[in-house]
Write a protein that holds these residues in place. Structure first.
Motif, PDB file in Angstrom:
ATOM      1  N   UNK A 100      63.992  25.054  24.132  1.00 28.90           N
ATOM      2  CA  UNK A 100      63.879  24.007  25.158  1.00 28.90           C
ATOM      3  C   UNK A 100      62.979  22.867  24.681  1.00 28.90           C
ATOM      4  N   UNK A 101      61.897  23.209  23.968  1.00 26.09           N
ATOM      5  CA  UNK A 101      60.980  22.171  23.497  1.00 26.09           C
ATOM      6  C   UNK A 101      61.645  21.292  22.448  1.00 26.09           C
ATOM      7  N   UNK A 102      62.492  21.889  21.625  1.00 27.34           N
ATOM      8  CA  UNK A 102      63.182  21.143  20.574  1.00 27.34           C
ATOM      9  C   UNK A 102      64.054  20.034  21.163  1.00 27.34           C
ATOM     10  N   UNK A 103      64.612  20.271  22.336  1.00 30.67           N
ATOM     11  CA  UNK A 103      65.454  19.263  22.984  1.00 30.67           C
ATOM     12  C   UNK A 103      64.639  18.036  23.375  1.00 30.67           C
ATOM     13  N   UNK A 485      49.792  24.528  32.653  1.00 30.21           N
ATOM     14  CA  UNK A 485      51.136  24.850  33.099  1.00 30.21           C
ATOM     15  C   UNK A 485      51.698  23.803  34.039  1.00 30.21           C
ATOM     16  N   UNK A 486      50.874  23.290  34.922  1.00 27.91           N
ATOM     17  CA  UNK A 486      51.321  22.227  35.841  1.00 27.91           C
ATOM     18  C   UNK A 486      51.631  20.946  35.060  1.00 27.91           C
ATOM     19  N   UNK A 487      50.805  20.653  34.061  1.00 27.32           N
ATOM     20  CA  UNK A 487      51.075  19.499  33.195  1.00 27.32           C
ATOM     21  C   UNK A 487      52.422  19.676  32.496  1.00 27.32           C
ATOM     22  N   UNK A 488      52.647  20.899  31.995  1.00 24.32           N
ATOM     23  CA  UNK A 488      53.896  21.186  31.304  1.00 24.32           C
ATOM     24  C   UNK A 488      55.102  21.097  32.208  1.00 24.32           C
ATOM     25  N   UNK A 489      54.962  21.579  33.439  1.00 26.70           N
ATOM     26  CA  UNK A 489      56.073  21.499  34.393  1.00 26.70           C
ATOM     27  C   UNK A 489      56.412  20.051  34.688  1.00 26.70           C
ATOM     28  N   UNK A 491      55.785  17.498  32.774  1.00 24.56           N
ATOM     29  CA  UNK A 491      56.331  16.904  31.553  1.00 24.56           C
ATOM     30  C   UNK A 491      57.816  17.232  31.420  1.00 24.56           C
ATOM     31  N   UNK A 492      58.185  18.511  31.623  1.00 23.67           N
ATOM     32  CA  UNK A 492      59.591  18.880  31.512  1.00 23.67           C
ATOM     33  C   UNK A 492      60.422  18.205  32.597  1.00 23.67           C
ATOM     34  N   UNK A 493      59.854  18.070  33.783  1.00 26.17           N
ATOM     35  CA  UNK A 493      60.543  17.386  34.881  1.00 26.17           C
ATOM     36  C   UNK A 493      60.888  15.947  34.476  1.00 26.17           C
ATOM     37  N   UNK A 494      59.962  15.267  33.828  1.00 30.34           N
ATOM     38  CA  UNK A 494      60.176  13.874  33.424  1.00 30.34           C
ATOM     39  C   UNK A 494      61.129  13.746  32.246  1.00 30.34           C
ATOM     40  N   UNK A 495      61.040  14.659  31.305  1.00 32.08           N
ATOM     41  CA  UNK A 495      61.753  14.513  30.046  1.00 32.08           C
ATOM     42  C   UNK A 495      63.103  15.221  29.996  1.00 32.08           C
ATOM     43  N   UNK A 496      63.236  16.302  30.761  1.00 28.82           N
ATOM     44  CA  UNK A 496      64.460  17.115  30.662  1.00 28.82           C
ATOM     45  C   UNK A 496      64.765  17.722  32.020  1.00 28.82           C
ATOM     46  N   UNK A 497      65.313  16.892  32.901  1.00 27.44           N
ATOM     47  CA  UNK A 497      65.500  17.296  34.293  1.00 27.44           C
ATOM     48  C   UNK A 497      66.412  18.516  34.428  1.00 27.44           C
ATOM     49  N   UNK A 498      67.453  18.567  33.601  1.00 27.27           N
ATOM     50  CA  UNK A 498      68.401  19.682  33.707  1.00 27.27           C
ATOM     51  C   UNK A 498      67.721  21.019  33.438  1.00 27.27           C
ATOM     52  N   UNK A 499      67.023  21.094  32.329  1.00 27.27           N
ATOM     53  CA  UNK A 499      66.389  22.371  31.992  1.00 27.27           C
ATOM     54  C   UNK A 499      65.184  22.669  32.873  1.00 27.27           C
ATOM     55  N   UNK A 500      64.574  21.602  33.424  1.00 28.74           N
ATOM     56  CA  UNK A 500      63.533  21.857  34.420  1.00 28.74           C
ATOM     57  C   UNK A 500      64.145  22.530  35.646  1.00 28.74           C
ATOM     58  N   UNK A 501      65.345  22.094  36.034  1.00 25.87           N
ATOM     59  CA  UNK A 501      66.038  22.718  37.167  1.00 25.87           C
ATOM     60  C   UNK A 501      66.314  24.190  36.880  1.00 25.87           C
ATOM     61  N   UNK A 502      66.679  24.495  35.618  1.00 25.75           N
ATOM     62  CA  UNK A 502      66.969  25.884  35.241  1.00 25.75           C
ATOM     63  C   UNK A 502      65.701  26.734  35.313  1.00 25.75           C
ATOM     64  N   UNK A 538      58.092  32.890  33.378  1.00 22.42           N
ATOM     65  CA  UNK A 538      58.641  31.531  33.401  1.00 22.42           C
ATOM     66  C   UNK A 538      57.515  30.504  33.372  1.00 22.42           C
ATOM     67  N   UNK A 539      56.437  30.757  34.086  1.00 24.88           N
ATOM     68  CA  UNK A 539      55.342  29.772  34.126  1.00 24.88           C
ATOM     69  C   UNK A 539      54.728  29.576  32.740  1.00 24.88           C
ATOM     70  N   UNK A 540      54.752  30.631  31.916  1.00 24.58           N
ATOM     71  CA  UNK A 540      54.210  30.454  30.560  1.00 24.58           C
ATOM     72  C   UNK A 540      55.067  29.487  29.741  1.00 24.58           C
ATOM     73  N   UNK A 541      56.352  29.313  30.113  1.00 25.96           N
ATOM     74  CA  UNK A 541      57.157  28.253  29.485  1.00 25.96           C
ATOM     75  C   UNK A 541      56.456  26.911  29.684  1.00 25.96           C
ATOM     76  N   UNK A 542      56.035  26.687  30.917  1.00 31.80           N
ATOM     77  CA  UNK A 542      55.406  25.409  31.246  1.00 31.80           C
ATOM     78  C   UNK A 542      54.021  25.283  30.620  1.00 31.80           C
ATOM     79  N   UNK A 543      53.326  26.403  30.453  1.00 27.91           N
ATOM     80  CA  UNK A 543      52.060  26.351  29.719  1.00 27.91           C
ATOM     81  C   UNK A 543      52.335  25.861  28.295  1.00 27.91           C
ATOM     82  N   UNK A 544      53.424  26.371  27.690  1.00 29.95           N
ATOM     83  CA  UNK A 544      53.812  25.895  26.374  1.00 29.95           C
ATOM     84  C   UNK A 544      54.176  24.421  26.381  1.00 29.95           C
ATOM     85  N   UNK A 545      54.904  23.997  27.396  1.00 29.36           N
ATOM     86  CA  UNK A 545      55.264  22.586  27.508  1.00 29.36           C
ATOM     87  C   UNK A 545      54.027  21.712  27.739  1.00 29.36           C
ATOM     88  N   UNK A 546      52.951  22.340  28.238  1.00 26.17           N
ATOM     89  CA  UNK A 546      51.705  21.597  28.396  1.00 26.17           C
ATOM     90  C   UNK A 546      51.185  21.060  27.071  1.00 26.17           C
TER      91      UNK A 546
END
Length: 976
Positions: A100-103, A485-489, A491-502, A538-546
């Protein structure tokens, strides 16, 4: 860095190795409390645990148990299965995050992607290690429970759908979809939690297949995904066996065909129809239909692990819960019918008036040559005014009602409304039973005690009492994982709405959606944070996106050197798993911890040979099962679980031999105990206060005397008992000749007891039956839990011989009768204390409580020995208590305080003063802390008062008025 894929693979496996090493280093070497003992025993001998079972987990657990060199290594190797499952979860989590981050970062193969690779790998590593060291996930990774393996299946199918997303060849991609379906099917044999991932997978499928995303398209996808869950959860798991059962009853009862003919016919019909449909899809070249049918077939292949339940139950193993050996009992097992139902969409409030009852579906059982009616299910018809949508406050248990009123702020007789319903849902089910657990994992935890709050910053500059400060379960992360994690969430919301929805949908489905579905009662026997581990994953995904969000900020400061910015972002973010491992290691390190099984052996060793032992809850039963089934310890003792003893299948099992234990003696037969029969409850009619002869009454029940029967409805009849006083004649000379009663106790020639409630439940009737029929041939014991659950007042005949009470026909006015010689020998010579003196071992609240039970027994025995003038033995016991359960391992408690008077009386003044100094200091620290920071904690305050009061009285009784005055003044200063 042009070789991105190689780096990704190697780093992923590095995360696997790191997590596996951590889990193996902190693994519990034996069976933990709660369900672990049951699962290890059931894995080792492929037995049948509580519904709905976990047959695939047991099959793999059996394979791992074969690696054990000795029986005491079996638990370790089944625990390794959880560690390995958790490590694979981390592996697939890492690859999912990097995918997901690669996208977002746009890594191009063959190009110089140095800073991009650092960022993507950094995001994956931070996410993987945050999950590795998170509270709930680590907890499940080091014990033999199903949740680590369930998490593995969730992580695998999510990674696999992301892998499928990149495949351009549709034919090859369809094979991945079929693999996902197969893994879903296998996961059914572990835990049903994996199914909630289906809508998130459905969204990924929709986004790939449709370039133009529309709201109707998303809604349609979610509806179809929900339908797939319902199809599997209702249509497949209990549905197919239920249809097979209907065919079976029709073929046998209506057509007169042999048993199993209906099942065979349905099986052939269903498989034939499925094969025909697959052939049809091939002929029509319909790839979508073909893939769907093959996926369905592979779900069924995975689900077939449940055949193990039927096969093993037919061999009647000692653990055979619900006895699912035929299609009818198998369906009941799958539906978890013994636990009842919780209303979900519509149901009553707890204040609902008594509903009308009506006869429901017929319950059949296997007879000699056909299926016969066993019982009828009861349906309840409530007044529509008492019903609500989304019912949250439904239980009518008195303790539950009190909690409902507390959380919803209802008056004593006030009726709840929808607003109160929602308020309870928010305050308890969401806030306390989910958000609190979520914050435990990403903000901090107050302590390891039940109902401990979450911590954010913690009192950084507060001087806390040592009891709180030294609690290893107190973990403070300063909210940093939560913030990143909130920062990452975002960030993903802004940059990749589709995968944020997933990811957002998966986060919701594994968290809040489960809260709504489970509809928890207002009190639980243990914390349930492990249920929602999927949402923490799942939340650790967003920690990574942070990490990516942090880079976006630092990139503005290092515009000309993105590699440096990426490196700093990763290094700063690595503070999170570093803090988490530093905080969590001490309370997640279970190595060298054995006391769960040691305590179980102590319960068994408190019993005389060939005993019958009644137990109450999970923790005083499952470790005993493990000790007997796996390590072969005291298999002459028959353990009877009272919570199961209200069922006919369990009583029938007690009528069979098990290892060295012969069948439990009963006067009544299996027919008398059948579910739906006359004895589901024996109603007390209160027609007389005379004492009823127990054997005579049992014989009347056995011959189904009409005089005792009361028709409660057109379809149900109950037996009655005319009074609540019962007696049993005792052959005193026989009992005396057996030498089972201490010489100091008077043997009665008649025992009498009174029924406590409005009826004898089936378990109570069975206990009365055993007591009367046994005629003192086999020792009968109760532990504390079971003795309090029996609805006949036999406690005055209970004699303490260790951790268990032996039922004896003695005269006593005391509630604590002790067989001092037997108990002394047990506690000094026969009990097990492995590892309990090691102060480096972490003992959680469950373990501490069992240690306190042992201290309580030491105290009771020392009291009895002093009362008998046996001061030397009393001294031995008191010093033994301090030796085997030292303060360094299990902090001194009120039972140690209660022993101070006895220690002074037997001349151990130094030991007494040491305990007094330590406990008084802790009590004072607690009172200062509560007072200074105005913390409301009535229980802690009361316990501290009791400590100081007990110390005052102990030293005053010993004639040490100066010391007594010191503690008395300390107490009065805080009371003021």
């Amino acid at each position: 860095m042009k070789d991105y894929q190689k780096i990704n693979v190697i780093t992923g496996w590095a995360m696997f190795v790191v997590s596996l090493v951590v889990y193996l280093l902190t693994l519990e070497p034996t069976a933990s409390f709660w369900d672990c003992g049951e699962f290890i025993a059931s894995s080792y001998k492929l037995e049948v645990p509580h519904p709905p079972g976990a047959p695939f987990f047991l099959l793999i657990g059996r394979m791992f148990s074969m690696l054990a060199s000795d029986v005491d290594q079996v638990a370790y190797w089944v625990n390794v299965l959880s560690a390995l499952s958790a490590a694979f979860t981390i592996l697939f989590l890492f690859w999912s995050v990097t995918h997901l981050a690669k996208k977002v970062v746009k890594v191009e193969e063959g190009e110089d992607n140095t800073f991009q690779t650092i960022l993507v790998m950094g995001a994956g590593v931070v996410a993987a290690l945050t999950c590795t060291f998170s509270d709930s996930f680590w907890f499940s990774a080091v014990e033999a429970e199903v949740y680590a393996m369930s998490s593995f299946f969730t992580a695998f199918v999510f990674w696999a759908i992301l892998k499928w997303e990149n495949i351009e060849d549709e034919s090859f991609g369809n094979k991945w979809l079929i693999l996902i379906a197969y893994m879903m099917g296998l996961s059914i044999g572990v835990h049903l939690l994996n199914l909630v991932a289906i809508p998130a997978l459905g969204l990924i499928y929709y986004f790939k297949k449709n370039e133009e995303v529309t709201t109707p398209g998303i809604i349609k996808t979610l509806v179809i995904s929900g339908a797939i869950i319902i199809l599997i959860l209702i249509g497949v798991i209990p549905g197919l066996p239920s249809i097979a059962a209907s065919f079976e009853i029709f073929f046998v009862n209506s057509l007169g065909l042999p048993f199993y003919s209906g099942i065979v016919f349905f099986g052939l019909l269903f498989v034939g129809a499925l094969v025909a449909a697959i052939i049809y899809s091939i002929k029509k070249q319909n790839a979508v239909l073909n893939t769907a049918l093959l996926a369905f077939a592979f779900v069924l292949i995975g689900y077939s692990s449940y055949s193990v339940v039927l096969v093993r139950s037919n061999y009647n193993p000692p653990i055979d819960e619900n006895d699912p050996e035929n299609i009818l009992t198998f369906v009941s097992y799958l539906k978890r019918e013994q636990y009842g139902n919780r209303p979900l969409f519509k149901g009553p409030y707890f204040t609902a008036s008594s509903p009308k009852t009506k006869k429901g579906a017929t319950v059949y059982m296997k007879g000699e040559n056909k299926y016969v009616v066993k019982d009828y299910k009861i349906e309840y018809d409530y007044n529509p005014k008492d019903l609500t949508i989304l019912p949250r406050m439904y239980s009518t248990q008195p303790s539950h009602i009190q909690r409902y009123r507390q959380y919803a702020e209802l008056g004593e007789n006030e009726k709840p409304g929808m607003f109160d319903n929602i308020r309870f849902m928010w305050r308890y089910q969401i806030k306390k039973m989910y958000l609190r657990y979520f914050m435990w994992n990403f903000s901090g935890r107050e302590s390891d005690e039940k109902e401990a709050n979450a911590e954010f910053l913690g009192p950084l500059w507060t001087e806390m009492p040592s009891s709180i400060e030294n609690n290893k379960g107190r973990n403070i992360y300063y909210g940093i994982p939560l913030i990143l994690g909130l920062i990452g969430a975002f960030f993903q919301f802004r940059k990749d709405m589709k995968n944020f929805a997933v990811t957002g949908l998966l986060f919701f489905l594994t968290g809040l959606a489960l809260v709504l579905y489970l509809n928890s009662p207002p009190s639980e026997p243990r914390e349930r944070d492990y249920i929602y581990a999927g949402s923490y994953y799942v939340f650790t995904f967003w920690v990574g996106f942070g990490v990516l969000g942090l880079f976006e900020f630092l990139g503005a400061l290092f515009k000309n050197n993105k590699v440096v910015a990426a490196g700093i972002s990763v290094v700063l973010s690595m503070a999170i798993p570093t803090i988490m491992v530093a905080e969590n290691w001490d309370d997640h390190d279970r190595s060298d911890r054995y006391f769960s099984v040691e305590a179980a052996k102590n319960y068994l060793d408190s019993c005389a040979p060939n005993a019958i032992l009644f137990t109450g809850g999970d923790n005083d039963t499952f470790p005993l099962w493990y000790a007997q089934e796996v390590e072969g310890h005291r298999t002459d003792v028959r353990v009877i679980v009272l919570s199961y003893f209200n069922t006919d299948w369990y009583i029938n099992q007690m009528m069979r031999d098990a290892y060295e234990s012969k069948a439990v003696p009963f006067t009544l037969t299996s027919k008398n105990y059948i579910q739906g029969g006359f004895n589901d409850a024996v109603l007390v009619t209160d027609q007389t206060e005379d004492y009823i002869n127990t054997p005579v009454f049992l014989e009347a029940l056995k011959r189904e005397a009409k005089q005792l029967q009361l028709q409660a409805s057109s379809w149900s009849t109950y037996n009655t008992i005319p009074g609540r006083n019962m007696f049993l004649n005792v052959d005193a000379e026989k009992v005396k000749s057996m030498g089972i009663v201490p010489d100091s106790m008077e043997i009665l020639d008649r025992m009498a007891w009174r029924i406590k409630g409005r009826a004898l439940e089936k378990k109570d009737l069975a206990i009365v039956d055993i007591i009367a029929t046994n005629n003192w041939e086999r020792p009968i014991y109760f532990n504390t839990t079971s003795l309090s659950q029996v609805n006949i007042d036999i406690s005055r005949y209970a004699v303490l011989e260790g951790l268990t009470y032996r039922l004896l026909p003695i005269r006593s006015n005391s509630r604590n009768v002790v067989s001092t010689d037997v108990m002394y020998d047990n506690m000094m010579n026969n009990f097990h204390w492995k590892g309990l003196q090691d102060s480096t071992v972490y003992y959680s609240e469950d373990y501490r409580n069992f240690a306190l039970n042992h201290r309580a027994s030491f105290s009771t025995l020392s009291d009895a020995l002093i009362a008998e003038g046996k001061y030397d033995k009393a001294r031995d016991i008191l010093l033994k208590c301090v030796e085997v359960i030292p303060d360094a391992s299990i902090p001194y408690d009120n039972f140690n305080v209660a022993q101070i008077g006895n220690l002074l009386e037997v001349g151990e003044e130094e030991v007494a003063r040491n305990i007094a100094d330590i406990t008084a200091k802790r009590a004072e620290e607690t009172l200062i802390y509560l007072e200074e920071y105005e913390i409301e904690s009535p229980r802690e305050k009361q316990l501290s008062y009791i400590v100081l009061s007990e110390l005052t009285n102990a030293f005053k009784s010993a004639g040490d008025n100066e010391t007594a005055k010191k503690y008395d003044e300390m107490l009065k200063s805080y009371l003021r």
